[in-house]
Design a protein around this motif. Structure first.
Motif, PDB file in Angstrom:
ATOM      1  N   ARG A 297       0.828  -1.201   0.000  1.00  0.00           N
ATOM      2  CA  ARG A 297       0.000   0.000   0.000  1.00  0.00           C
ATOM      3  C   ARG A 297       0.866   1.257   0.000  1.00  0.00           C
ATOM      4  O   ARG A 297       1.936   1.287   0.594  1.00  0.00           O
ATOM      5  CB  ARG A 297      -0.916   0.022   1.225  1.00  0.00           C
ATOM      6  CG  ARG A 297      -1.936  -1.097   1.229  1.00  0.00           C
ATOM      7  CD  ARG A 297      -2.874  -0.976   2.396  1.00  0.00           C
ATOM      8  NE  ARG A 297      -2.171  -0.997   3.664  1.00  0.00           N
ATOM      9  CZ  ARG A 297      -2.777  -1.010   4.839  1.00  0.00           C
ATOM     10  NH1 ARG A 297      -4.079  -0.985   4.913  1.00  0.00           N
ATOM     11  NH2 ARG A 297      -2.066  -1.033   5.953  1.00  0.00           N
ATOM     12  N   GLU A 298       0.388   2.281  -0.653  1.00  0.00           N
ATOM     13  CA  GLU A 298       1.100   3.557  -0.680  1.00  0.00           C
ATOM     14  C   GLU A 298       1.036   4.233   0.684  1.00  0.00           C
ATOM     15  O   GLU A 298       0.040   4.134   1.398  1.00  0.00           O
ATOM     16  CB  GLU A 298       0.476   4.494  -1.711  1.00  0.00           C
ATOM     17  CG  GLU A 298       0.800   4.168  -3.146  1.00  0.00           C
ATOM     18  CD  GLU A 298       0.235   5.223  -4.077  1.00  0.00           C
ATOM     19  OE1 GLU A 298       0.905   5.535  -5.072  1.00  0.00           O
ATOM     20  OE2 GLU A 298      -0.864   5.730  -3.808  1.00  0.00           O
ATOM     21  N   VAL A 299       2.124   4.932   1.018  1.00  0.00           N
ATOM     22  CA  VAL A 299       2.091   5.783   2.202  1.00  0.00           C
ATOM     23  C   VAL A 299       1.422   7.092   1.789  1.00  0.00           C
ATOM     24  O   VAL A 299       1.842   7.741   0.847  1.00  0.00           O
ATOM     25  CB  VAL A 299       3.520   6.064   2.718  1.00  0.00           C
ATOM     26  CG1 VAL A 299       3.469   6.990   3.930  1.00  0.00           C
ATOM     27  CG2 VAL A 299       4.222   4.776   3.075  1.00  0.00           C
ATOM     28  N   GLU A 300       0.346   7.463   2.490  1.00  0.00           N
ATOM     29  CA  GLU A 300      -0.378   8.683   2.158  1.00  0.00           C
ATOM     30  C   GLU A 300      -0.327   9.669   3.309  1.00  0.00           C
ATOM     31  O   GLU A 300      -0.166   9.287   4.471  1.00  0.00           O
ATOM     32  CB  GLU A 300      -1.832   8.367   1.812  1.00  0.00           C
ATOM     33  CG  GLU A 300      -2.011   7.616   0.510  1.00  0.00           C
ATOM     34  CD  GLU A 300      -3.469   7.495   0.117  1.00  0.00           C
ATOM     35  OE1 GLU A 300      -3.768   7.608  -1.094  1.00  0.00           O
ATOM     36  OE2 GLU A 300      -4.317   7.295   1.011  1.00  0.00           O
ATOM     37  N   GLY A 301      -0.451  10.926   2.966  1.00  0.00           N
ATOM     38  CA  GLY A 301      -0.463  11.968   3.980  1.00  0.00           C
ATOM     39  C   GLY A 301      -1.234  13.181   3.463  1.00  0.00           C
ATOM     40  O   GLY A 301      -1.513  13.290   2.266  1.00  0.00           O
TER      41      GLY A 301
ATOM     42  N   ALA B  74     -14.811  10.483  -8.733  1.00  0.00           N
ATOM     43  CA  ALA B  74     -15.383   9.616  -9.768  1.00  0.00           C
ATOM     44  C   ALA B  74     -14.409   9.405 -10.923  1.00  0.00           C
ATOM     45  O   ALA B  74     -14.388   8.332 -11.539  1.00  0.00           O
ATOM     46  CB  ALA B  74     -16.687  10.214 -10.278  1.00  0.00           C
ATOM     47  N   ARG B  75     -13.582  10.419 -11.208  1.00  0.00           N
ATOM     48  CA  ARG B  75     -12.588  10.318 -12.292  1.00  0.00           C
ATOM     49  C   ARG B  75     -11.331   9.582 -11.855  1.00  0.00           C
ATOM     50  O   ARG B  75     -10.455   9.290 -12.673  1.00  0.00           O
ATOM     51  CB  ARG B  75     -12.200  11.712 -12.791  1.00  0.00           C
ATOM     52  CG  ARG B  75     -13.303  12.486 -13.476  1.00  0.00           C
ATOM     53  CD  ARG B  75     -12.735  13.680 -14.227  1.00  0.00           C
ATOM     54  NE  ARG B  75     -11.976  14.567 -13.371  1.00  0.00           N
ATOM     55  CZ  ARG B  75     -12.488  15.615 -12.725  1.00  0.00           C
ATOM     56  NH1 ARG B  75     -13.786  15.891 -12.848  1.00  0.00           N
ATOM     57  NH2 ARG B  75     -11.737  16.380 -11.963  1.00  0.00           N
ATOM     58  N   GLY B  76     -11.209   9.305 -10.553  1.00  0.00           N
ATOM     59  CA  GLY B  76      -9.999   8.663 -10.048  1.00  0.00           C
ATOM     60  C   GLY B  76      -8.901   9.641  -9.701  1.00  0.00           C
ATOM     61  O   GLY B  76      -7.746   9.231  -9.478  1.00  0.00           O
ATOM     62  N   ASP B  77      -9.227  10.942  -9.645  1.00  0.00           N
ATOM     63  CA  ASP B  77      -8.242  11.967  -9.289  1.00  0.00           C
ATOM     64  C   ASP B  77      -8.210  12.144  -7.777  1.00  0.00           C
ATOM     65  O   ASP B  77      -9.106  11.702  -7.045  1.00  0.00           O
ATOM     66  CB  ASP B  77      -8.600  13.308  -9.946  1.00  0.00           C
ATOM     67  CG  ASP B  77      -8.579  13.234 -11.459  1.00  0.00           C
ATOM     68  OD1 ASP B  77      -7.838  12.386 -11.994  1.00  0.00           O
ATOM     69  OD2 ASP B  77      -9.307  14.011 -12.108  1.00  0.00           O
ATOM     70  N   ARG B  78      -7.180  12.830  -7.299  1.00  0.00           N
ATOM     71  CA  ARG B  78      -7.103  13.174  -5.882  1.00  0.00           C
ATOM     72  C   ARG B  78      -8.219  14.156  -5.549  1.00  0.00           C
ATOM     73  O   ARG B  78      -8.567  15.016  -6.362  1.00  0.00           O
ATOM     74  CB  ARG B  78      -5.742  13.787  -5.552  1.00  0.00           C
ATOM     75  CG  ARG B  78      -4.572  12.808  -5.701  1.00  0.00           C
ATOM     76  CD  ARG B  78      -4.533  11.832  -4.555  1.00  0.00           C
ATOM     77  NE  ARG B  78      -3.463  10.857  -4.700  1.00  0.00           N
ATOM     78  CZ  ARG B  78      -3.183   9.924  -3.800  1.00  0.00           C
ATOM     79  NH1 ARG B  78      -3.909   9.853  -2.690  1.00  0.00           N
ATOM     80  NH2 ARG B  78      -2.203   9.062  -4.000  1.00  0.00           N
TER      81      ARG B  78
ATOM     82  N   VAL C 285      -2.270  12.860  -0.325  1.00  0.00           N
ATOM     83  CA  VAL C 285      -1.345  12.708  -1.450  1.00  0.00           C
ATOM     84  C   VAL C 285      -0.356  11.589  -1.115  1.00  0.00           C
ATOM     85  O   VAL C 285      -0.282  11.132   0.026  1.00  0.00           O
ATOM     86  CB  VAL C 285      -0.588  14.023  -1.736  1.00  0.00           C
ATOM     87  CG1 VAL C 285      -1.546  15.128  -2.148  1.00  0.00           C
ATOM     88  CG2 VAL C 285       0.236  14.452  -0.525  1.00  0.00           C
ATOM     89  N   SER C 286       0.407  11.149  -2.102  1.00  0.00           N
ATOM     90  CA  SER C 286       1.364  10.065  -1.878  1.00  0.00           C
ATOM     91  C   SER C 286       2.823  10.503  -2.045  1.00  0.00           C
ATOM     92  O   SER C 286       3.725   9.742  -1.705  1.00  0.00           O
ATOM     93  CB  SER C 286       1.070   8.894  -2.818  1.00  0.00           C
ATOM     94  OG  SER C 286       1.112   9.309  -4.172  1.00  0.00           O
ATOM     95  N   LYS C 287       3.060  11.700  -2.549  1.00  0.00           N
ATOM     96  CA  LYS C 287       4.435  12.195  -2.693  1.00  0.00           C
ATOM     97  C   LYS C 287       4.920  12.745  -1.355  1.00  0.00           C
ATOM     98  O   LYS C 287       4.316  13.666  -0.797  1.00  0.00           O
ATOM     99  CB  LYS C 287       4.501  13.287  -3.763  1.00  0.00           C
ATOM    100  CG  LYS C 287       4.216  12.780  -5.162  1.00  0.00           C
ATOM    101  CD  LYS C 287       4.356  13.902  -6.187  1.00  0.00           C
ATOM    102  CE  LYS C 287       4.090  13.401  -7.594  1.00  0.00           C
ATOM    103  NZ  LYS C 287       4.219  14.494  -8.596  1.00  0.00           N
TER     104      LYS C 287
END
Length: 239
Positions: A45-49, A74-78, A101-103
């Motif tokens: 899993r991605e680390v998110e913050g 719905a578009r799969g965007d953040r 976000v994941s960065k």
């Protein structure tokens, strides 16, 4: 004959003991495999913050912002997520929203609250310390009834922790619940900034996850052993 029977009995006991030991060992290995697979699945899993925070003031702006972010989702965007409780004010509904976000260089690693009024005792100007301000046009106390809250955030890539959730408490019960869930309260009531009697809580998490080394090798051995058990479920130990 009695000696032979006694020997046969002892031999059967040894076989039975060996079988039980083998089955116990196999069950132990199965449990270990299950645990390792679960750990490896978590590591994928991605680390998110939290990378951004917004305020909306009033029901109309809140509904429009929600619709915009429902479309992003719905578009799969953040997209921005609404904190459960509002922070209130004398005149309008004020809501906090945050985006995950994941960065890692976008993670918020520190948050400070301050007033937008220079003469306020809780005035804070964080730009000299590399903080960025987050406020709203209707929260700059242009009129006496306006809130004057500003949240200052900092993003430092080398920090070991980052914010991953924001909640708002309205009561002592809310506070106790958030404490149990390891949230940390920002140290001022929002009523000091012309908002409602509420407090902001942040959940901090580790930016760096401890990962298993040589995961591919471990997974290969797990799969090989699983195939072996499937082919030889009644494998017997030769005595």
């Amino acid at each position: 004959m009695g000696v032979l029977a006694s020997f046969q009995s002892q031999l059967n006991k040894c076989k039975s003991l060996a079988t039980r030991r083998r089955e116990a060992k196999e069950e132990e290995i199965r449990k270990l495999m299950k645990s390792i697979k679960k750990t490896m699945k978590m590591q994928r899993r991605e680390v998110e913050g939290i990378g951004d925070i917004k305020f909306t003031v009033g029901v109309k702006e809140m509904d429009a912002f929600k619709a915009e972010n429902d479309s992003c989702r719905a578009r799969g965007d953040r997209y921005f997520v609404r904190a459960k409780n509002d922070i209130g004010s004398k005149n309008d509904l004020i809501v906090i929203w945050y985006k995950l976000v994941s960065k890692k260089d976008e993670f918020i690693t520190d948050i400070v609250m301050g007033s937008t009024l220079p003469k306020h005792k809780n005035f804070f100007f964080g730009e000299k310390e590399a903080y960025s301000p987050i406020t709203h046009p209707q929260m700059k106390s242009i009129s006496p009834s306006d809130p004057n809250l500003c949240i200052w955030v900092k993003k430092e890539a080398n920090q070991l922790r980052h914010a991953c959730d924001i909640q708002v408490s309205h009561s002592k019960e809310d506070e106790l619940n958030l404490q149990k869930r390891n949230y940390f309260m920002l140290p001022m009531c929002l009523s000091k900034f012309g908002c409602g009697y509420a407090k902001i809580w942040v959940l901090w998490t580790s930016t760096h996850l401890l990962r298993l080394t040589d995961c591919d090798h471990i997974l290969k051995e797990i799969n090989e052993y699983t195939e072996l058990l499937a082919k030889t479920p009644t494998l017997r130990r030769k005595l």
